[in-house]
Write a protein that holds these residues in place. Sequence first.
Motif, mmCIF file in Angstrom:
data_model
loop_
_atom_site.group_PDB
_atom_site.id
_atom_site.type_symbol
_atom_site.label_atom_id
_atom_site.label_comp_id
_atom_site.label_asym_id
_atom_site.label_seq_id
_atom_site.Cartn_x
_atom_site.Cartn_y
_atom_site.Cartn_z
ATOM 1 N N ARG A 152 30.668 25.271 16.973
ATOM 2 C CA ARG A 152 31.976 24.622 16.730
ATOM 3 C C ARG A 152 33.048 25.612 16.377
ATOM 4 O O ARG A 152 34.334 25.540 16.688
ATOM 5 C CB ARG A 152 31.454 23.693 15.404
ATOM 6 C CG ARG A 152 32.153 22.257 15.350
ATOM 7 C CD ARG A 152 31.380 21.567 14.663
ATOM 8 N NE ARG A 152 30.758 21.915 13.321
ATOM 9 C CZ ARG A 152 31.524 21.882 12.221
ATOM 10 N NH1 ARG A 152 32.570 21.473 12.067
ATOM 11 N NH2 ARG A 152 30.798 22.364 11.153
ATOM 12 N N TYR A 153 32.647 26.394 15.375
ATOM 13 C CA TYR A 153 33.885 27.378 15.101
ATOM 14 C C TYR A 153 34.104 28.375 15.920
ATOM 15 O O TYR A 153 35.283 28.441 16.246
ATOM 16 C CB TYR A 153 33.381 28.205 13.556
ATOM 17 C CG TYR A 153 33.476 27.007 12.373
ATOM 18 C CD1 TYR A 153 34.455 26.979 11.727
ATOM 19 C CD2 TYR A 153 32.253 26.642 12.058
ATOM 20 C CE1 TYR A 153 34.521 25.944 10.737
ATOM 21 C CE2 TYR A 153 32.349 25.732 10.827
ATOM 22 C CZ TYR A 153 33.146 25.481 10.089
ATOM 23 O OH TYR A 153 33.381 24.585 9.334
ATOM 24 N N GLU A 156 36.419 26.482 18.467
ATOM 25 C CA GLU A 156 37.597 26.464 18.039
ATOM 26 C C GLU A 156 38.580 27.702 18.016
ATOM 27 O O GLU A 156 39.800 27.854 18.082
ATOM 28 C CB GLU A 156 37.665 25.797 16.499
ATOM 29 C CG GLU A 156 38.973 25.616 15.762
ATOM 30 C CD GLU A 156 39.928 24.788 16.453
ATOM 31 O OE1 GLU A 156 39.708 24.105 17.169
ATOM 32 O OE2 GLU A 156 41.274 24.845 15.909
ATOM 33 N N PHE B 110 35.069 33.941 11.239
ATOM 34 C CA PHE B 110 35.524 32.915 11.512
ATOM 35 C C PHE B 110 34.437 32.231 12.712
ATOM 36 O O PHE B 110 33.982 31.294 12.428
ATOM 37 C CB PHE B 110 36.786 32.713 12.045
ATOM 38 C CG PHE B 110 37.320 31.275 12.421
ATOM 39 C CD1 PHE B 110 37.878 30.455 11.465
ATOM 40 C CD2 PHE B 110 36.940 30.612 13.593
ATOM 41 C CE1 PHE B 110 38.240 29.172 11.649
ATOM 42 C CE2 PHE B 110 37.246 29.186 13.750
ATOM 43 C CZ PHE B 110 38.056 28.544 13.099
ATOM 44 N N PHE B 113 31.361 31.284 11.111
ATOM 45 C CA PHE B 113 31.352 30.288 9.973
ATOM 46 C C PHE B 113 30.253 29.330 9.860
ATOM 47 O O PHE B 113 29.802 29.070 8.738
ATOM 48 C CB PHE B 113 32.605 29.598 10.053
ATOM 49 C CG PHE B 113 33.751 30.285 9.125
ATOM 50 C CD1 PHE B 113 33.563 31.475 8.733
ATOM 51 C CD2 PHE B 113 35.049 29.263 9.046
ATOM 52 C CE1 PHE B 113 34.638 31.967 7.744
ATOM 53 C CE2 PHE B 113 36.132 29.883 8.158
ATOM 54 C CZ PHE B 113 35.947 30.924 7.647
ATOM 55 N N SER B 114 29.777 28.918 10.821
ATOM 56 C CA SER B 114 28.529 28.057 10.746
ATOM 57 C C SER B 114 27.271 28.472 9.901
ATOM 58 O O SER B 114 26.646 27.648 9.148
ATOM 59 C CB SER B 114 27.868 27.553 12.157
ATOM 60 O OG SER B 114 28.833 27.011 12.883
ATOM 61 N N ARG B 121 33.639 29.610 3.255
ATOM 62 C CA ARG B 121 34.626 29.477 4.466
ATOM 63 C C ARG B 121 36.146 29.176 3.797
ATOM 64 O O ARG B 121 36.961 29.773 4.407
ATOM 65 C CB ARG B 121 34.399 28.175 5.122
ATOM 66 C CG ARG B 121 32.996 28.531 5.924
ATOM 67 C CD ARG B 121 33.109 27.499 7.050
ATOM 68 N NE ARG B 121 32.588 25.933 6.597
ATOM 69 C CZ ARG B 121 31.522 25.377 6.725
ATOM 70 N NH1 ARG B 121 30.278 25.980 7.048
ATOM 71 N NH2 ARG B 121 31.380 24.308 6.179
ATOM 72 N N LEU B 175 42.786 23.706 9.085
ATOM 73 C CA LEU B 175 41.367 23.907 8.786
ATOM 74 C C LEU B 175 40.972 23.958 7.542
ATOM 75 O O LEU B 175 39.904 23.508 7.362
ATOM 76 C CB LEU B 175 41.186 25.396 9.378
ATOM 77 C CG LEU B 175 41.244 25.600 10.932
ATOM 78 C CD1 LEU B 175 40.966 27.165 11.192
ATOM 79 C CD2 LEU B 175 40.103 24.833 11.869
ATOM 80 N N GLU B 179 38.158 21.271 6.020
ATOM 81 C CA GLU B 179 36.914 21.559 5.433
ATOM 82 C C GLU B 179 37.094 20.651 4.004
ATOM 83 O O GLU B 179 35.778 20.032 3.584
ATOM 84 C CB GLU B 179 37.170 23.127 4.884
ATOM 85 C CG GLU B 179 36.799 23.812 6.229
ATOM 86 C CD GLU B 179 35.441 24.144 6.390
ATOM 87 O OE1 GLU B 179 34.646 23.729 5.912
ATOM 88 O OE2 GLU B 179 35.383 24.902 7.678
ATOM 89 N N THR B 201 36.992 20.469 13.535
ATOM 90 C CA THR B 201 37.679 21.603 13.208
ATOM 91 C C THR B 201 39.019 21.478 13.910
ATOM 92 O O THR B 201 39.784 22.612 13.975
ATOM 93 C CB THR B 201 36.820 22.846 13.558
ATOM 94 O OG1 THR B 201 36.128 22.460 14.594
ATOM 95 C CG2 THR B 201 36.509 23.541 12.403
#
Lengths: 208, 208
Positions: A152-153, A156, B110, B113-114, B121, B175, B179, B201
């Motif tokens: 996902r990130y 993006e 980034f 990030f997951s 984050r 973003l 979040e 996102t």
Amino acid sequence: MARRAETIELAVLGLLHEGPMHGYELRKRLNLMLGWGRVLSYGSLYPALKKMLRASLIEETMTTKTPGTPVSKRPRITYQVTEAGTREFERLMSEVGPTAWEDDNFDIRFAFFSSTDMEIRLRVLEGRRTRLQERLDRVQSQLAMTQKEVDRYAAELQRHGVESVEREVRWLSDLINAERKGELDRAGADIQDPGADTTSTGRQATQK
Amino acid sequence: MARRAETIELAVLGLLHEGPMHGYELRKRLNLMLGWGRVLSYGSLYPALKKMLRASLIEETMTTKTPGTPVSKRPRITYQVTEAGTREFERLMSEVGPTAWEDDNFDIRFAFFSSTDMEIRLRVLEGRRTRLQERLDRVQSQLAMTQKEVDRYAAELQRHGVESVEREVRWLSDLINAERKGELDRAGADIQDPGADTTSTGRQATQK
DNA sequence: GTTAGCATGTAAGGAGTTACATGATTTT
DNA sequence: AAAATCATGTAACTCCTTACATGCTAAC
């Protein structure tokens, strides 16, 4: 970052065109120009100036008074461009080729565009645009063939990156059009060419 | 570019999380990720891998078959993360501080990030936004006080630069909102938390 | 008076690129 | 068969940043 040595040289030469300056001031101006991120340290500016002195591209003078500052008592080392420096600046500015459209180099060149012919300007702008377009194509093709489950990130980030570059390309296109328009205007105006430099570098409605 | 050594390490660790890979492939993925400009050379990747081997963050194996590639005859050196590597990755990812929101570092973080908590984050996103905002303020204040006759092209470059950073700030704000919204959603959904990770996102209407 | 900013440097060291070297495998 | 690209490295060199060193000057 490597290919910055030449970049610093070009920037210094260009800035000194505006008039004599001392190192400290040079650094500030430089950082404002190419400063969108890294800042230039004294550790690279002063040695670069020394090198340019040796090459006779610039000269130094001790002054107590620099135009602008209010007659400071303290003498500073002020640099000026020499004949050779001016020629070197012109040589570097008319150099069209890969080095001209790399990120940092491009910015510096652009900032001093006023000191060049429109012909050169157009070639640099177009070169830069092609370069960015290539990047886009490369990324997009690789993206197309990798297309496994993308995070996902990560996705993006890619999307945002592509968007930014696309925007940059549009910006360049606008500028190119403006330059071309300027050319036509001048051709239309024929003989008379009084300082009427109305070539707007600003936004032109020329989306994609 | 300096502080990249740590950046490469983080990136390699993160990529190897997706599964074992060999150097060549690693380089390609890396360039696609942080490649918006400079490309990483073998001259820096391989030594970095060697260093990580010595530190036991990764392990190498000779394989004739890597998942994905069609049983090539030629044996390649495939790298995997070790226990220690995983821990190091997590440590680096939860590190909040200046290094986390510098250009390159931010991008890498980034992208992965997951693998972190939303708390981290948010802190990284906000840190990054503050950093950019500072840049804007600095430039704009310097611009205000220098305001002597600015060159047409130099001015346009500045304008474009400011615009780009402002856009970046808006992106970050979107973003951050996403979040936060995700947090609320989860709190509202209470006990049930089936893989319903709907946190978009993407673009949120939250302009400036 | 003392802090902040002006001003000029140098030395050491890190980081990464370029260029070199080599060879297998796949595609044209 | 040649060309492209996969694949793995090493050594030299360039550039730049960090940290150190020093002292003046303006503002608070």
